[in-house]
Write a protein that holds these residues in place. Structure first.
Motif, PDB file in Angstrom:
ATOM      1  N   ALA A  28     -15.234  15.713  70.311  1.00  0.00           N
ATOM      2  CA  ALA A  28     -16.177  15.184  71.660  1.00  0.00           C
ATOM      3  C   ALA A  28     -17.432  14.747  71.341  1.00  0.00           C
ATOM      4  O   ALA A  28     -18.113  14.092  72.906  1.00  0.00           O
ATOM      5  CB  ALA A  28     -16.628  16.919  72.298  1.00  0.00           C
ATOM      6  N   GLN A  29     -18.227  15.490  70.464  1.00  0.00           N
ATOM      7  CA  GLN A  29     -19.527  14.687  70.338  1.00  0.00           C
ATOM      8  C   GLN A  29     -19.870  13.348  69.718  1.00  0.00           C
ATOM      9  O   GLN A  29     -20.922  12.622  69.479  1.00  0.00           O
ATOM     10  CB  GLN A  29     -20.450  15.783  69.896  1.00  0.00           C
ATOM     11  N   LEU A  30     -19.152  12.866  69.157  1.00  0.00           N
ATOM     12  CA  LEU A  30     -18.640  11.560  68.484  1.00  0.00           C
ATOM     13  C   LEU A  30     -19.248  10.479  68.848  1.00  0.00           C
ATOM     14  O   LEU A  30     -18.129  10.134  70.456  1.00  0.00           O
ATOM     15  CB  LEU A  30     -17.506  11.673  67.653  1.00  0.00           C
ATOM     16  N   GLU A  31     -19.610   9.936  68.919  1.00  0.00           N
ATOM     17  CA  GLU A  31     -20.552   8.455  69.311  1.00  0.00           C
ATOM     18  C   GLU A  31     -19.312   7.829  70.097  1.00  0.00           C
ATOM     19  O   GLU A  31     -17.615   7.492  69.355  1.00  0.00           O
ATOM     20  CB  GLU A  31     -21.059   7.751  68.864  1.00  0.00           C
ATOM     21  N   GLU A  32     -19.423   7.115  71.257  1.00  0.00           N
ATOM     22  CA  GLU A  32     -18.007   6.287  71.973  1.00  0.00           C
ATOM     23  C   GLU A  32     -17.599   5.087  70.995  1.00  0.00           C
ATOM     24  O   GLU A  32     -15.935   5.490  70.915  1.00  0.00           O
ATOM     25  CB  GLU A  32     -18.267   6.189  73.088  1.00  0.00           C
ATOM     26  N   LYS A  33     -18.137   5.126  70.162  1.00  0.00           N
ATOM     27  CA  LYS A  33     -17.585   3.046  69.371  1.00  0.00           C
ATOM     28  C   LYS A  33     -16.601   4.166  68.242  1.00  0.00           C
ATOM     29  O   LYS A  33     -15.036   3.994  68.081  1.00  0.00           O
ATOM     30  CB  LYS A  33     -18.422   2.709  68.738  1.00  0.00           C
ATOM     31  N   LYS A  34     -17.116   5.607  67.933  1.00  0.00           N
ATOM     32  CA  LYS A  34     -15.790   5.656  66.790  1.00  0.00           C
ATOM     33  C   LYS A  34     -14.458   6.430  67.196  1.00  0.00           C
ATOM     34  O   LYS A  34     -13.800   6.665  66.764  1.00  0.00           O
ATOM     35  CB  LYS A  34     -16.863   7.002  66.315  1.00  0.00           C
ATOM     36  N   GLN A  35     -15.359   6.962  68.764  1.00  0.00           N
ATOM     37  CA  GLN A  35     -13.876   8.133  69.020  1.00  0.00           C
ATOM     38  C   GLN A  35     -12.666   6.702  69.685  1.00  0.00           C
ATOM     39  O   GLN A  35     -11.528   6.096  69.716  1.00  0.00           O
ATOM     40  CB  GLN A  35     -13.969   8.247  70.125  1.00  0.00           C
ATOM     41  N   VAL A  36     -13.582   5.245  70.110  1.00  0.00           N
ATOM     42  CA  VAL A  36     -12.599   4.084  70.227  1.00  0.00           C
ATOM     43  C   VAL A  36     -11.690   3.702  68.917  1.00  0.00           C
ATOM     44  O   VAL A  36     -10.638   3.214  69.403  1.00  0.00           O
ATOM     45  CB  VAL A  36     -13.552   2.807  70.807  1.00  0.00           C
ATOM     46  N   ILE A  37     -12.157   3.574  67.574  1.00  0.00           N
ATOM     47  CA  ILE A  37     -11.492   3.205  66.496  1.00  0.00           C
ATOM     48  C   ILE A  37     -10.635   4.573  66.106  1.00  0.00           C
ATOM     49  O   ILE A  37      -9.892   3.999  65.758  1.00  0.00           O
ATOM     50  CB  ILE A  37     -12.665   3.143  65.171  1.00  0.00           C
ATOM     51  N   LEU A  38     -11.177   5.783  66.561  1.00  0.00           N
ATOM     52  CA  LEU A  38      -9.703   6.687  66.319  1.00  0.00           C
ATOM     53  C   LEU A  38      -8.807   6.270  67.497  1.00  0.00           C
ATOM     54  O   LEU A  38      -7.576   6.988  66.718  1.00  0.00           O
ATOM     55  CB  LEU A  38     -10.774   8.017  67.046  1.00  0.00           C
ATOM     56  N   SER A  39      -9.248   5.997  68.247  1.00  0.00           N
ATOM     57  CA  SER A  39      -7.774   5.765  69.141  1.00  0.00           C
ATOM     58  C   SER A  39      -6.670   4.829  68.754  1.00  0.00           C
ATOM     59  O   SER A  39      -5.879   4.976  68.975  1.00  0.00           O
ATOM     60  CB  SER A  39      -8.479   5.650  70.695  1.00  0.00           C
ATOM     61  N   ALA A  40      -7.293   3.913  67.817  1.00  0.00           N
ATOM     62  CA  ALA A  40      -6.401   2.669  67.791  1.00  0.00           C
ATOM     63  C   ALA A  40      -5.374   3.457  66.600  1.00  0.00           C
ATOM     64  O   ALA A  40      -4.678   2.778  65.639  1.00  0.00           O
ATOM     65  CB  ALA A  40      -7.202   1.358  66.334  1.00  0.00           C
ATOM     66  N   CYS A  41      -5.626   4.671  65.831  1.00  0.00           N
ATOM     67  CA  CYS A  41      -5.233   5.312  64.853  1.00  0.00           C
ATOM     68  C   CYS A  41      -3.742   6.046  65.987  1.00  0.00           C
ATOM     69  O   CYS A  41      -3.198   6.891  65.388  1.00  0.00           O
ATOM     70  CB  CYS A  41      -5.280   6.279  64.301  1.00  0.00           C
ATOM     71  N   ALA A  42      -3.757   5.877  67.131  1.00  0.00           N
ATOM     72  CA  ALA A  42      -2.200   6.810  67.977  1.00  0.00           C
ATOM     73  C   ALA A  42      -1.025   5.943  67.232  1.00  0.00           C
ATOM     74  O   ALA A  42      -0.814   4.878  66.893  1.00  0.00           O
ATOM     75  CB  ALA A  42      -2.298   6.446  69.521  1.00  0.00           C
ATOM     76  N   GLY A  43      -0.633   7.353  67.014  1.00  0.00           N
ATOM     77  CA  GLY A  43       0.892   6.784  66.578  1.00  0.00           C
ATOM     78  C   GLY A  43       1.345   6.084  65.513  1.00  0.00           C
ATOM     79  O   GLY A  43       2.650   6.088  64.125  1.00  0.00           O
ATOM     80  N   LYS A  44       0.348   5.903  64.130  1.00  0.00           N
ATOM     81  CA  LYS A  44      -0.198   5.810  62.792  1.00  0.00           C
ATOM     82  C   LYS A  44       0.821   6.761  61.936  1.00  0.00           C
ATOM     83  O   LYS A  44      -0.638   8.173  62.180  1.00  0.00           O
ATOM     84  CB  LYS A  44      -0.788   4.457  62.872  1.00  0.00           C
ATOM     85  N   ASN A  45       1.198   6.370  60.816  1.00  0.00           N
ATOM     86  CA  ASN A  45       1.139   7.759  59.663  1.00  0.00           C
ATOM     87  C   ASN A  45      -0.909   7.891  59.159  1.00  0.00           C
ATOM     88  O   ASN A  45      -0.636   6.571  58.968  1.00  0.00           O
ATOM     89  CB  ASN A  45       1.912   7.460  58.741  1.00  0.00           C
ATOM     90  N   ILE A  46      -0.478   8.646  58.441  1.00  0.00           N
ATOM     91  CA  ILE A  46      -2.032   8.802  57.668  1.00  0.00           C
ATOM     92  C   ILE A  46      -2.384   7.853  56.536  1.00  0.00           C
ATOM     93  O   ILE A  46      -3.314   7.073  56.534  1.00  0.00           O
ATOM     94  CB  ILE A  46      -2.206  10.146  57.671  1.00  0.00           C
ATOM     95  N   GLN A  47      -1.183   7.579  55.866  1.00  0.00           N
ATOM     96  CA  GLN A  47      -1.600   6.309  54.970  1.00  0.00           C
ATOM     97  C   GLN A  47      -1.421   5.056  55.423  1.00  0.00           C
ATOM     98  O   GLN A  47      -2.013   4.138  54.342  1.00  0.00           O
ATOM     99  CB  GLN A  47      -0.028   6.078  53.820  1.00  0.00           C
TER     100      GLN A  47
END
Length: 157
Positions: free
Chosen positions: A14-33
């Motif tokens: 929750a404390q992450l800046e919005e830019k970093k949250q947006v970057i993480l949101s692009a990971c939705a549905g992906k495998n870690i690799q």
């Protein structure tokens, strides 16, 4: 996983800046690799427990969290109950029903559509509870499903 670890992870998210949250949101549905280096750097800067054997619950919550500032007191079933009152859509409701039938990790694509629907309806999600449920799915699947089902159906009758 302890409640303290769950709370710490979600609080830091929750404390992450919005830019970093947006970057993480692009990971939705992906495998870690399949995730790029920058996203992994952001993800692993969050307090994922060192003894964690399954990163998927953490990645799921981190990738779905963007845009969330509040949290509800109930579980995902409760949130879906309120979301369907705001704007009814059969697809995420059917996805939720599939979550109640499937096992982990097969529930994740269906749960993703449920979370998108809840967020789109401007209904809050208890991220602590959701992460705790996913992390403990292997040992508490039956009680988690019962809790989600009760949260969604209890008021329907």
């Amino acid at each position: 996983m302890t409640d303290k670890e769950t709370n710490l992870f979600v609080s830091q998210l929750a404390q992450l800046e919005e830019k970093k949250q947006v970057i993480l949101s692009a990971c939705a549905g992906k495998n870690i690799q399949d995730i790029d280096t920058e996203s992994l750097r952001i993800f692993f800067a969050l307090p994922v427990p060192q003894d964690c054997q399954d990163l998927l619950p953490y990645l799921f919550v981190a990738s779905m969290f963007h845009g969330s500032t509040n949290t509800s007191k109930g579980n995902i079933g409760d949130s879906l109950f309120y979301a369907r009152r705001v704007k009814y859509n059969a697809y995420p409701i059917n996805s939720f029903k599939k979550c109640l039938q499937l096992t982990y990790p097969d529930i994740l694509p269906h749960l993703r559509s449920v979370v998108y629907y809840i967020k789109e309806s401007n209904v809050s999600i208890n991220w602590y509870c959701l992460l705790h449920s996913l992390v403990n799915w292997h040992t508490q699947e039956k009680s988690i499903k019962s809790s989600w089902e009760y949260g969604f159906y209890k008021r329907k009758k």
